[in-house]
Design a protein around this motif. Structure first.
Motif, PDB file in Angstrom:
ATOM      1  N   MET A  86       0.832  -1.210   0.000  1.00  0.00           N
ATOM      2  CA  MET A  86       0.000   0.000   0.000  1.00  0.00           C
ATOM      3  C   MET A  86       0.867   1.260   0.000  1.00  0.00           C
ATOM      4  SD  MET A  86      -3.272  -0.322  -0.194  1.00  0.00           S
ATOM      5  CE  MET A  86      -3.187  -1.663  -1.359  1.00  0.00           C
ATOM      6  N   SER A  87       2.019   1.203   0.670  1.00  0.00           N
ATOM      7  CA  SER A  87       2.910   2.369   0.675  1.00  0.00           C
ATOM      8  C   SER A  87       3.403   2.671  -0.731  1.00  0.00           C
ATOM      9  CB  SER A  87       4.099   2.146   1.598  1.00  0.00           C
ATOM     10  OG  SER A  87       3.653   1.882   2.892  1.00  0.00           O
ATOM     11  N   ILE A  88       3.750   1.611  -1.453  1.00  0.00           N
ATOM     12  CA  ILE A  88       4.228   1.828  -2.827  1.00  0.00           C
ATOM     13  C   ILE A  88       3.134   2.499  -3.659  1.00  0.00           C
ATOM     14  CG2 ILE A  88       4.952   0.647  -4.937  1.00  0.00           C
ATOM     15  CD1 ILE A  88       6.335  -1.424  -3.101  1.00  0.00           C
ATOM     16  N   LEU A  89       1.924   1.969  -3.526  1.00  0.00           N
ATOM     17  CA  LEU A  89       0.795   2.537  -4.265  1.00  0.00           C
ATOM     18  C   LEU A  89       0.561   3.996  -3.849  1.00  0.00           C
ATOM     19  CD1 LEU A  89      -1.045   1.269  -6.369  1.00  0.00           C
ATOM     20  CD2 LEU A  89      -2.719   0.848  -4.576  1.00  0.00           C
ATOM     21  N   ALA A  90       0.633   4.263  -2.539  1.00  0.00           N
ATOM     22  CA  ALA A  90       0.386   5.615  -2.030  1.00  0.00           C
ATOM     23  C   ALA A  90       1.475   6.578  -2.513  1.00  0.00           C
ATOM     24  CB  ALA A  90       0.327   5.603  -0.508  1.00  0.00           C
ATOM     25  N   ILE A  91       2.718   6.066  -2.621  1.00  0.00           N
ATOM     26  CA  ILE A  91       3.796   6.934  -3.114  1.00  0.00           C
ATOM     27  C   ILE A  91       3.532   7.306  -4.566  1.00  0.00           C
ATOM     28  CG2 ILE A  91       6.244   6.944  -3.743  1.00  0.00           C
ATOM     29  CD1 ILE A  91       6.722   5.448  -1.069  1.00  0.00           C
ATOM     30  N   PHE A  92       3.006   6.346  -5.354  1.00  0.00           N
ATOM     31  CA  PHE A  92       2.629   6.663  -6.731  1.00  0.00           C
ATOM     32  C   PHE A  92       1.587   7.780  -6.771  1.00  0.00           C
ATOM     33  CE2 PHE A  92       4.643   2.756  -8.332  1.00  0.00           C
ATOM     34  CZ  PHE A  92       5.184   3.274  -9.490  1.00  0.00           C
ATOM     35  N   MET A  93       0.695   7.798  -5.769  1.00  0.00           N
ATOM     36  CA  MET A  93      -0.339   8.830  -5.742  1.00  0.00           C
ATOM     37  C   MET A  93       0.260  10.222  -5.545  1.00  0.00           C
ATOM     38  SD  MET A  93      -3.208   7.265  -6.207  1.00  0.00           S
ATOM     39  CE  MET A  93      -4.539   8.354  -5.709  1.00  0.00           C
TER      40      MET A  93
END
Lengths: 291, 293
Positions: free
Chosen positions: A32-39
């Motif tokens: 989820m952190s990776i996805l959130a960083i993409f955001m």
């Protein structure tokens, strides 16, 4: 309920550091952190580019931290290109529009929540149904009306309509309905009129709701691009979103300047969001789930 | 005048400004627009305006750009179910399977709260076909022919959809997270005891329980998509060609570029009717698959 369960899960995990639950939780946090960083990468790229030199903009691999950061573009944006004027216009439109919306909206919300008269709920329903009307249907007649009234191509064309937010009345009314009826009824029996009940009881109690609505409404007015596009033609009246578009088309090569201007436009919203985060998220969630 | 009567009068004054505002800025323009749709009004003054019956509505169906905008609007709608589906999965995981839940939630929400033309221009640079960071990254991982995104008629609408998913994902996640707080944990516990797998529980127990919210998000998403033209106007102006021109933008172009206010109103009325129909269809369908507690 889920909080309790999460706590139970944590306790179980604490008892056994290598439990399946805990490993899974760490794994999911990473995903989820990776996805959130993409955001948030576009924001980081924007900021980083605004401090770079023109030749570094498209260097690959991306340099997230500029080799030789400079404030040159930020300074240039504020000194040239009317950007300061746009910024002032946006502040004016957003502050006056939000202020008017809070006053008119909270009065109406009290009226719909606490004053009984014949046909009130029908009127409220008709009032809410206007939310469905797409702005495109309203642009053309508003354009003609504003032209008649002499406010086309003035800031009033943006400010006056923003006094009326149906969502705001709906949201504040929900909050007022939650204030126990006994409070206003006993005040009424003691001889307090609607005005006193509103100003001395309801407004102080509704402060969190009003702050939340103010933040959301301000961000709408601050980001309002479509109305500015339709109702403003003189460049000295442009708000930030409209001015930014001008900027992009005039200085399409100056990517650093563009990103410096975009940062200046977005950063107030990011700051407001982090200050009022708790309120905003709660209000967005509750307006949908309970509404 | 008695005290009670005066209080009653004051009560009316509370709602009066707001009612006048809605009548002025919503109800009257709406009726005005419906009348305009049957005229050939052009230019702000509307000199020589005549009633031309249903001519505007008939012309629409011979207008190839209008038909293209209908098709593009349909493609534009696709980002809504995609982002709602993705948001459901993210919300399930954020709900109780992660550490730092509130920080992550804020990061997902940031694009929504700052959604503006400014960040759209950031995306425009990120998606530059020749040397933008997105395509450079794609080339670096071995995709030799990355898409031209906004610069090509074939991909521009998909690029807009991609950005739109990024914009609204956080909003959908927040709403799902709030809804998940109302799902009774006992149900899930019982299913687990019976040996159901995690994703089966989410699909067959949690999902039906939050379906009213899913329905709400789809309606709101579709309605907003029909209404939105700012993003497209700023990024592509409807191009290349008319490949990203949507109904809402076409209304704007007819009104304020060609000053065909009558024709623009007619298209706007069609847009309004489409929104009403979609809402009604969704109300009808949701009765069949939405589970209310």
């Amino acid at each position: 309920m889920s909080i309790l369960r999460a706590k139970a899960l944590d306790q179980k995990a604490a008892a056994n550091p290598l439990s399946k639950g805990r490993i899974l939780k760490v794994l999911m946090t990473i995903v989820m952190s990776i996805l959130a960083i993409f955001m948030i990468l576009p924001f980081i790229w924007m900021l980083s580019t605004s401090f770079k030199s023109p030749s570094e903009v498209f260097v690959f691999p991306i340099q997230w931290i500029p080799a030789d950061p400079s404030f040159e573009h930020h300074i240039k944006v504020w000194l040239d290109n009317h950007f300061a004027q746009y910024y002032f216009n946006s502040l004016k439109v957003a502050i006056l529009g939000t202020g008017g919306a809070i006053i008119i909206g909270s009065l109406a919300a009290y009226g719909f929540a606490r004053i009984s008269f014949k046909g009130r709920d029908l009127i409220f329903f008709l009032y809410l149904s206007m939310m469905m009307v797409p702005p495109q249907v309203l642009f053309v007649p508003k354009f003609i009306m504003f032209d008649w009234a002499g406010i086309y191509n003035t800031h009033w064309a943006l400010i006056l309509p923003s006094f009326v937010t149906i969502f705001g009345v709906f949201y504040l009314r929900q909050f007022f309905l939650g204030i126990p009826k006994e409070i206003s009824e006993s005040a009424f029996i003691d001889g307090a009129g609607h005005l006193r009940i509103f100003f001395q009881i309801f407004l102080p109690l509704a402060k969190p709701a009003i702050v939340t609505f103010a933040i959301i409404d301000f961000s709408w007015n601050w980001n309002n691009y479509e109305d500015a596009l339709v109702f403003l033609i003189s460049e000295q009246l442009f708000t930030v979103p409209l001015g930014l578009q001008n900027f992009v088309h005039e200085f399409s090569i100056d990517y650093n300047g563009m990103m410096a201007a975009a940062s200046a436009a977005i950063i107030p919203m990011i700051i407001i969001f982090f200050i009022g985060q708790k309120y905003i998220i709660q209000s967005v969630a509750s307006s949908a789930v309970k509404g | 005048m008695g005290w009670m009567r005066r209080q009653r009068l004051i009560g009316y004054l509370f709602i009066l400004p707001s009612i006048i505002g809605v009548l002025t800025f919503f109800t009257f323009p709406l009726l005005f627009s419906v009348i305009l749709a049957f005229t050939n009004w052009s230019g702000p003054g509307g000199i020589n305006t005549e009633f031309i019956g249903t001519t505007n509505f008939i012309n629409m169906f011979n207008d190839s750009i209008f038909l293209t905008t209908i098709k593009n609007t349909g493609i534009y709608l696709l980002h809504v179910p995609i982002s709602v589906g993705l948001a459901f999965i993210v919300a399930i995981i954020l709900n109780r399977m992660v550490y730092m839940r509130n920080t992550l939630r804020a990061m997902f929400f940031l694009p929504y709260i700052t959604s503006s033309i400014a960040i759209a221009f950031v995306w425009m640079l990120l998606l530059s076909p020749s040397n933008g960071p997105v395509n450079e990254t794609l080339r670096a991982i071995g995709i030799t022919n990355p898409p031209s995104w906004l610069a090509s008629g074939d991909t521009a609408m998909h690029a807009i959809n991609l950005m739109s998913v990024w914009f609204i994902l956080g909003f959908n996640v927040i709403i799902f997270l709030a809804a998940l707080q109302n799902v009774p944990a006992e149900l899930e516990e019982a299913a687990r005891v019976d040996g159901a797998k995690f994703w089966h529980i989410q699909l067959f127990i949690t999902f039906p329980l939050v379906s009213p919210i899913t329905f709400f998000l789809l309606i709101i998403g579709f309605i907003n998509t029909f209404k939105n033209f700012g993003l497209i106007h700023a990024l592509t102006g409807g191009g290349p060609g008319d490949s990203t021109n949507v109904l809402a933008l076409y209304v704007y172009q007819n009104a304020f570029r060609y000053y065909e206010l009558g024709y623009a109103s007619a298209i706007a009325v069609i847009l309004f009717i489409i929104i009403l129909i979609v809402t009604l269809i969704q109300w009808y369908i949701q009765r069949k698959w939405v589970y209310y507690q």
